[in-house]
Design an enzyme around this catalytic site. Structure first.
Site, short mmCIF file in Angstrom:
data_model
loop_
_atom_site.label_atom_id
_atom_site.label_comp_id
_atom_site.label_asym_id
_atom_site.label_seq_id
_atom_site.Cartn_x
_atom_site.Cartn_y
_atom_site.Cartn_z
N GLU A 64 12.15 -1.42 16.20
CA GLU A 64 12.36 -0.60 15.01
C GLU A 64 13.53 0.36 15.24
O GLU A 64 13.75 0.83 16.36
CB GLU A 64 11.09 0.19 14.68
CG GLU A 64 9.96 -0.69 14.17
CD GLU A 64 10.40 -1.53 12.98
OE1 GLU A 64 10.74 -0.95 11.94
OE2 GLU A 64 10.42 -2.77 13.10
N THR B 221 2.45 -1.39 9.18
CA THR B 221 2.42 -2.75 8.61
C THR B 221 1.41 -3.65 9.31
O THR B 221 0.80 -4.51 8.68
CB THR B 221 3.83 -3.39 8.67
OG1 THR B 221 4.36 -3.20 9.99
CG2 THR B 221 4.77 -2.75 7.67
N ASN C 101 7.75 5.11 -50.00
CA ASN C 101 6.47 4.57 -49.55
C ASN C 101 5.51 5.64 -49.10
O ASN C 101 4.35 5.37 -48.85
CB ASN C 101 6.69 3.57 -48.40
CG ASN C 101 7.42 4.20 -47.22
OD1 ASN C 101 8.22 5.12 -47.40
ND2 ASN C 101 7.17 3.70 -46.04
N ARG D 91 12.93 -2.11 -38.19
CA ARG D 91 11.85 -1.49 -37.42
C ARG D 91 10.63 -2.41 -37.37
O ARG D 91 10.59 -3.44 -38.04
CB ARG D 91 11.54 -0.12 -38.03
CG ARG D 91 12.71 0.87 -37.79
CD ARG D 91 12.56 2.14 -38.59
NE ARG D 91 11.25 2.70 -38.41
CZ ARG D 91 10.63 3.48 -39.32
NH1 ARG D 91 11.24 3.77 -40.47
NH2 ARG D 91 9.43 3.95 -39.08
N ALA E 123 0.81 -1.22 0.00
CA ALA E 123 0.00 0.00 0.00
C ALA E 123 0.85 1.27 0.00
O ALA E 123 0.36 2.34 -0.34
CB ALA E 123 -0.95 0.00 1.19
N GLY E 124 2.12 1.14 0.41
CA GLY E 124 2.97 2.34 0.53
C GLY E 124 3.40 2.87 -0.83
O GLY E 124 3.51 2.13 -1.80
N ARG F 46 10.94 7.68 -1.12
CA ARG F 46 12.37 7.85 -1.42
C ARG F 46 12.73 7.57 -2.89
O ARG F 46 13.84 7.83 -3.32
CB ARG F 46 13.20 6.96 -0.48
CG ARG F 46 13.40 7.57 0.89
CD ARG F 46 14.16 6.64 1.79
NE ARG F 46 13.32 5.53 2.27
CZ ARG F 46 13.79 4.39 2.76
NH1 ARG F 46 15.10 4.17 2.80
NH2 ARG F 46 12.97 3.45 3.19
N GLN G 97 -6.27 -0.63 1.87
CA GLN G 97 -5.87 0.06 3.10
C GLN G 97 -6.00 1.56 2.80
O GLN G 97 -5.19 2.10 2.05
CB GLN G 97 -4.44 -0.32 3.50
CG GLN G 97 -4.07 0.23 4.86
CD GLN G 97 -2.59 0.14 5.16
OE1 GLN G 97 -1.75 0.12 4.25
NE2 GLN G 97 -2.24 0.09 6.44
C1 UD1 Z 1 9.50 -2.90 8.05
C2 UD1 Z 1 9.63 -3.54 9.43
C3 UD1 Z 1 11.12 -3.64 9.80
C4 UD1 Z 1 11.86 -4.43 8.76
C5 UD1 Z 1 11.62 -3.85 7.37
C6 UD1 Z 1 12.18 -4.80 6.32
C7 UD1 Z 1 7.65 -2.84 10.63
C8 UD1 Z 1 7.07 -1.95 11.68
N1 UD1 Z 1 8.94 -2.74 10.39
O1 UD1 Z 1 10.04 -1.59 8.15
O2 UD1 Z 1 11.27 -4.27 11.07
O3 UD1 Z 1 13.25 -4.45 9.07
O4 UD1 Z 1 10.21 -3.70 7.10
O5 UD1 Z 1 12.08 -4.26 5.03
O6 UD1 Z 1 6.93 -3.64 10.05
N2 UD1 Z 1 2.98 -0.99 4.05
C9 UD1 Z 1 1.62 -0.93 3.84
N3 UD1 Z 1 0.86 -0.15 4.64
C10 UD1 Z 1 1.38 0.56 5.68
C11 UD1 Z 1 2.78 0.51 5.88
C12 UD1 Z 1 3.55 -0.28 5.07
O7 UD1 Z 1 1.09 -1.59 2.94
O8 UD1 Z 1 0.61 1.24 6.37
C13 UD1 Z 1 3.78 -1.84 3.16
C14 UD1 Z 1 4.77 -1.04 2.33
O9 UD1 Z 1 4.20 -0.65 1.10
C15 UD1 Z 1 5.90 -2.05 2.16
C16 UD1 Z 1 5.84 -2.90 3.42
O10 UD1 Z 1 4.56 -2.69 3.97
O11 UD1 Z 1 5.67 -2.89 1.06
C17 UD1 Z 1 6.90 -2.51 4.44
O12 UD1 Z 1 6.68 -1.16 4.81
P1 UD1 Z 1 7.87 -0.16 5.01
O13 UD1 Z 1 7.34 1.16 5.40
O14 UD1 Z 1 8.81 -0.24 3.87
O15 UD1 Z 1 8.52 -0.84 6.30
P2 UD1 Z 1 9.83 -0.41 7.02
O16 UD1 Z 1 9.60 0.85 7.77
O17 UD1 Z 1 10.94 -0.49 6.06
#
Ligand code: UD1
Ligand code: CA
Length: 464
Positions: free
Chosen positions: A159, A80, A391, A338, A12-13, A17, A74
């Protein structure tokens, strides 16, 4: 394949970056969107389509994924833990008892199926309620840290943003890949609270909760941290692409393809190459390109969606897109095929020849400096140097048809629509505007004039 296994993919994220207008899971590596690799992985492990949790750019994601997944929405990215909870209804449908849930991230494409199988095996062997994948990193950066007790048992995940200085020094981190018994997942998620640095519902908090409730938790350390590499930035994307390329080339080599310098080629994961083909340095092969056996692909060849038969020789600098090249053909150096170009068996296309929507019959040749567009070229036709199919009249495209065995003299223009009959000859330097009957000679250049002594007289006049 595990009938009782449900896979949830968190996606969902947005991925801020990446500094992109496009959600990170739709960025491409080695010719495919990142999410495709994760969907393949899910498909290797469970017969049911995975549940994807989506939010940002859901229309684009759904369009790309189609029926390869079920979708849970979501609305707000609250963490997560909150994300996984959105998938609950799919898993709990029909009871959910005895189900096992594998959680993957949509942005982590390099995990190998065998690694996940060993995670699942360890989960079963140890009788765990939760087993997670971890890895050791020289720079643990922003990953969640794995806290173990004196006996080595995993007790919680902290975390990076919530970690003490001492905890930040832990080099074992959470890869973000987990196996849960469903009964220990959703009820605990419903009781999570967002009391942490990011004010998010952390999936990672479940480890301590499940353990404190007296159930078994465990961890498997991945051998190669690259398997848990997530695409969070363009630098990560480049690293992921490099690794996929490395795997693609390694697989092709194991299937009998020779690479003279494997580090310089760019080959999409969708490309296939037959045994005993030799690929020179600096070759780029993209899309649905299919190359046969015993071909030679010289430096600087760039193919996009090209089908190449056996024994084909593609010489330096050949560029082709949406084209078909049949067996024993030779193309280049520096030829441009082409879309819609189709070369029959033993066709020869030489240097600085451009073709477009042109079908060449078996054994036809255009060896030098020509443009052949919107054309049908028969078998064994010989097209002389500098031939041009005219052509385009500025409004419409017209077709040139050259029947079997025709000889087109050098520097001819064929003004389409026009047909050159079977076995006919076109004299060099002709501009052909009318159809030529079979077996005829067509000649349209101005007759040659000789003016005796003209040059000598001019030289004399200059001296004076
Ligand atoms: C998360 C873990 C961290 C781990 C890391 C590994 C948690 C709290 N932390 O951190 O311990 O080392 O992954 O990569 O879980 N996502 C959603 N909805 C949300 C938030 C996130 O769908 O509300 C999805 C994101 O799109 C992504 C995945 O969950 O695909 C992980 O989210 P991200 O924010 O990248 O997690 P990190 O903060 O990196
Ligand atoms: Ca985050």
């Amino acid at each position: 394949m595990n009938e009782n296994l449900e896979v949830i993919i968190l996606a969902a994220g947005l991925g801020t970056r990446m500094k992109s207008a496009t959600i990170k899971i739709l960025h491409r590596a080695a010719g495919r969107p990142i999410i495709d690799y994760v969907l393949d992985l899910a498909g290797d492990l469970s017969p049911a389509p995975p549940v994807m949790v989506i939010g940002y750019q859901r229309e684009a994601v759904q369009k790309c994924v189609g029926n390869r997944a079920r979708f849970a929405m979501q609305e707000q990215q609250l963490g997560t833990g909150h994300a996984v909870l959105q998938a609950a209804s799919f898993v709990e449908e029909g009871g959910g008892a005895g189900k096992r849930v594998l959680i993957l991230s949509g942005d982590v494409p390099l995990t190998k199926p065998e690694t996940l199988r060993s995670l699942l095996d360890e989960h079963t062997r140890a009788g765990n309620a939760l087993t997670l994948l971890t890895m050791r990193l020289a720079d643990p950066a922003m990953y969640g840290r794995i806290v173990r007790d004196e006996s080595g048992a995993v007790i919680r995940i902290v975390e990076a943003k919530d970690a003490s200085d001492e905890e930040k020094r832990i080099d074992e981190v959470n890869a973000g890949i987990y196996v849960f018994e469903a009964e220990h997942l959703f009820d605990n998620l419903r009781n999570l609270s967002p009391e942490n640095a990011q004010k998010e519902y952390y999936l990672t908090d479940l480890l301590a909760i499940i353990r404190d409730a007296g159930h078994r938790v465990g961890a498997v350390v991945a051998n190669d941290p690259v398997e848990a590499l997530g695409v969070n930035s363009r630098a990560d994307l480049a690293q992921v692409e490099t690794e996929i390329q490395r795997r693609v080339v390694a697989k092709l080599m194991s299937e009998g393809v020779t690479f003279r310098n494997p580090n310089t080629v760019v080959i999409d994961s969708t490309v296939t190459i037959g045994a005993d083909t030799v690929v020179y340095p600096f070759v780029t092969l993209e899309g649905m390109t299919r190359i046969g056996e015993e071909c030679v692909i010289e430096p600087g060849v760039h193919l996009i969606n090209v089908t190449v038969g056996d024994d084909v020789h593609l010489k330096t600098g050949t560029v082709a897109e949406d084209a078909i090249i049949e067996e024993e053909a030779a193309v280049g150096p520096y030829a441009h095929l082409r879309p819609g170009s189709q070369l029959g068996r033993r066709v020869k296309i030489g240097n600085f020849v451009e073709t477009k929507k042109a079908v060449f019959g078996e054994g036809a040749k255009a060896s030098h400096l020509s443009y052949i567009g919107d054309a049908e070229i028969g078998a064994d036709v010989n097209i002389g140097a500098g031939t041009i199919t005219c052509n385009y009249d500025g409004v419409h495209k017209h077709k040139t048809i050259i029947e079997d065995g025709v000889f087109i003299g050098s520097d001819s223009q064929l003004v389409a629509p026009v047909r050159i009959g079977r076995g006919a000859y076109v004299g060099a330097g002709s501009t052909i505007t009318k159809d030529v009957p079979a077996d005829a000679l067509a000649l349209s250049r101005a007759p040659q004039r000789i003016v005796d002594g003209w040059a000598a007289r001019k030289r004399e006049s200059r001296k004076r």
